[in-house]
Enzyme design. Sequence first.
Site, PDB file in Angstrom:
ATOM      1  N   ARG A  12       0.791  -1.229   0.000  1.00 63.82           N
ATOM      2  CA  ARG A  12       0.000   0.000   0.000  1.00 63.82           C
ATOM      3  C   ARG A  12       0.833   1.294   0.000  1.00 63.82           C
ATOM      4  NH1 ARG A  12      -5.437  -0.786   1.534  1.00 63.82           N
ATOM      5  NH2 ARG A  12      -5.610   1.352   2.296  1.00 63.82           N
ATOM      6  N   ARG A  77      21.024 -24.530   9.788  1.00 66.04           N
ATOM      7  CA  ARG A  77      20.489 -23.420  10.581  1.00 66.04           C
ATOM      8  C   ARG A  77      21.413 -22.204  10.562  1.00 66.04           C
ATOM      9  NH1 ARG A  77      15.302 -24.917  10.674  1.00 66.04           N
ATOM     10  NH2 ARG A  77      15.052 -27.018  11.502  1.00 66.04           N
ATOM     11  N   THR A 103      33.966 -13.585   8.612  1.00 67.38           N
ATOM     12  CA  THR A 103      32.892 -14.017   9.495  1.00 67.38           C
ATOM     13  C   THR A 103      31.558 -13.631   8.861  1.00 67.38           C
ATOM     14  OG1 THR A 103      32.041 -13.910  11.775  1.00 67.38           O
ATOM     15  CG2 THR A 103      32.837 -11.855  10.805  1.00 67.38           C
ATOM     16  N   HIS A 151      -0.623  29.632  18.988  1.00 64.94           N
ATOM     17  CA  HIS A 151      -1.571  28.923  19.875  1.00 64.94           C
ATOM     18  C   HIS A 151      -2.872  28.589  19.138  1.00 64.94           C
ATOM     19  CE1 HIS A 151       1.151  30.508  22.957  1.00 64.94           C
ATOM     20  NE2 HIS A 151       0.972  31.686  22.383  1.00 64.94           N
ATOM     21  N   SER A 281     -16.318   9.641   2.532  1.00 64.12           N
ATOM     22  CA  SER A 281     -16.939   8.948   3.664  1.00 64.12           C
ATOM     23  C   SER A 281     -17.974   7.972   3.134  1.00 64.12           C
ATOM     24  CB  SER A 281     -17.605   9.955   4.612  1.00 64.12           C
ATOM     25  OG  SER A 281     -18.431   9.295   5.555  1.00 64.12           O
ATOM     26  N   ARG A 321      29.657  -8.286  20.906  1.00 60.72           N
ATOM     27  CA  ARG A 321      28.405  -8.465  20.164  1.00 60.72           C
ATOM     28  C   ARG A 321      27.474  -9.408  20.910  1.00 60.72           C
ATOM     29  NH1 ARG A 321      26.335 -10.878  14.998  1.00 60.72           N
ATOM     30  NH2 ARG A 321      24.289  -9.895  14.863  1.00 60.72           N
TER      31      ARG A 321
END
Length: 477
Positions: A12, A77, A103, A151, A281, A321
């Site tokens: 969307r 995994r 790594t 205001h 609406s 870490r």
Amino acid sequence: MKELYSTPLNSRYASKEMSYIFSDKMKFTTWRKLWVALAEGEKELGLNITENQIDELKSHIDDINYEEAKKREKEVRHDVMSHVYAYGLQCPNAKGIIHLGATSCYVGDNTDIIIMRDALLLIKKKIVKTIKLLKDFAIKYKDLPTLGFTHFQPAQLTTVGKRATLWIQDLVLDVENIDFVLSKLKLRGVKGTTGTQASFMNLFDGNEEKVRELDTIVAEKMGFNKSYGVTGQTYPRKVDSIILNTLSEVAQSAYKFSNDLRLLQSMKEMEEPFEKHQIGSSAMAYKRNPMRSERMGALARYVIVDSLNPAITASTQWFERTLDDSANKRISMAEGFLALDGVLNLYMNIAENMVVYEKVITAHVNNELPFMATENIMMESVKRGGDRQELHERIREHSMAAAQRVKGEGLNNDLIDRIIKDEDYFKLSKEEILKIIDPNKFVGRAPSQVIEFIDEYVNPILEENKDAVSIESEITV
């Protein structure tokens, strides 16, 4: 109809360009580009890697065998090692040197930095385009007097164009902040498991100079001047917090604009675009709800709140870490960018098609200006020989009566008519009084400020980012 949840950020709100930046395609092809850059750097520094092996790796950057990677990940995994394995199946001659010395964070973190850089550049382009659209609007309406508010109460007059420069200035500050963040953004680089580069010291037989040079070579190959001087296993998680704070600041700018426009639409002075067949609406057919502005506010609020995620992550990393960053990070960073992209798509769309109702604005000005103009009228009457104290009292009495007429009876403001009729005290003709209350005399330097601000602050940004002006906005709903 999909049976599983899919994020509305893609379906969307966000653009295809931003969605691609955070796609699997972008992620995993970047992993492979990083493996190529590592192998090239290691070869250049003397490791036993051949050009044929590198060519083989390059030939399979884009045709990723996802199914093999998924199958392997179910067994081991580990997403990175699964993709190392899958890449090796396609590159049998080079499989032994893929990920050599690295790594998982070598590909994971460096890719995240690259993705965030590209996403920031897209965000910047959309901000610049919004600035251009608002600039055109500000120039067009730089002379149109309108009520200024403090205001949310009527104050001195400003102009419609001058108000738009306030929206622009927020975005100018955002561009400056993004430029600063981009200028400081670095690659994680080639740092090894805990940031000590120990594995690369072994590869290069303790040659520190070659290890340092490898770090520089890879950074440059990936489009960065340098990598972070020191890291743990990851790049500093503060970087994520800095970036999402920057996104939050952009969201704040957009949120402010959307609220201003919603108020103006309620006052019937300005409107966001409303299409011919759009429904405001389901029950009230006459309504023209500011749905785009409201959606901007909703998504902006999400981005602002989302910026707390990396702040907490950065503050709770243990030593070199801890992995509690990973799941949160892959959600919060991507969704922060996607949501803000949706905000800016809306901002561009609205800024390009805003509707101004000049007669309504003028009517509101004329209804309030008499109160604001009383001091000018009083001073001019004093010049004609009037008594300042007596004039002040007469104006006070007329003002109270006019205010009661407006507030108590719902009628128009007749203060000026009362003053014109009070010839014994105010020795001014109707024409002279109407000249005094010309709205253009109450806007100060607003029109000049618009031009000066655009010349000094806006045009240089547009000149430096000419490519951004052609970007198009698209809203799905």
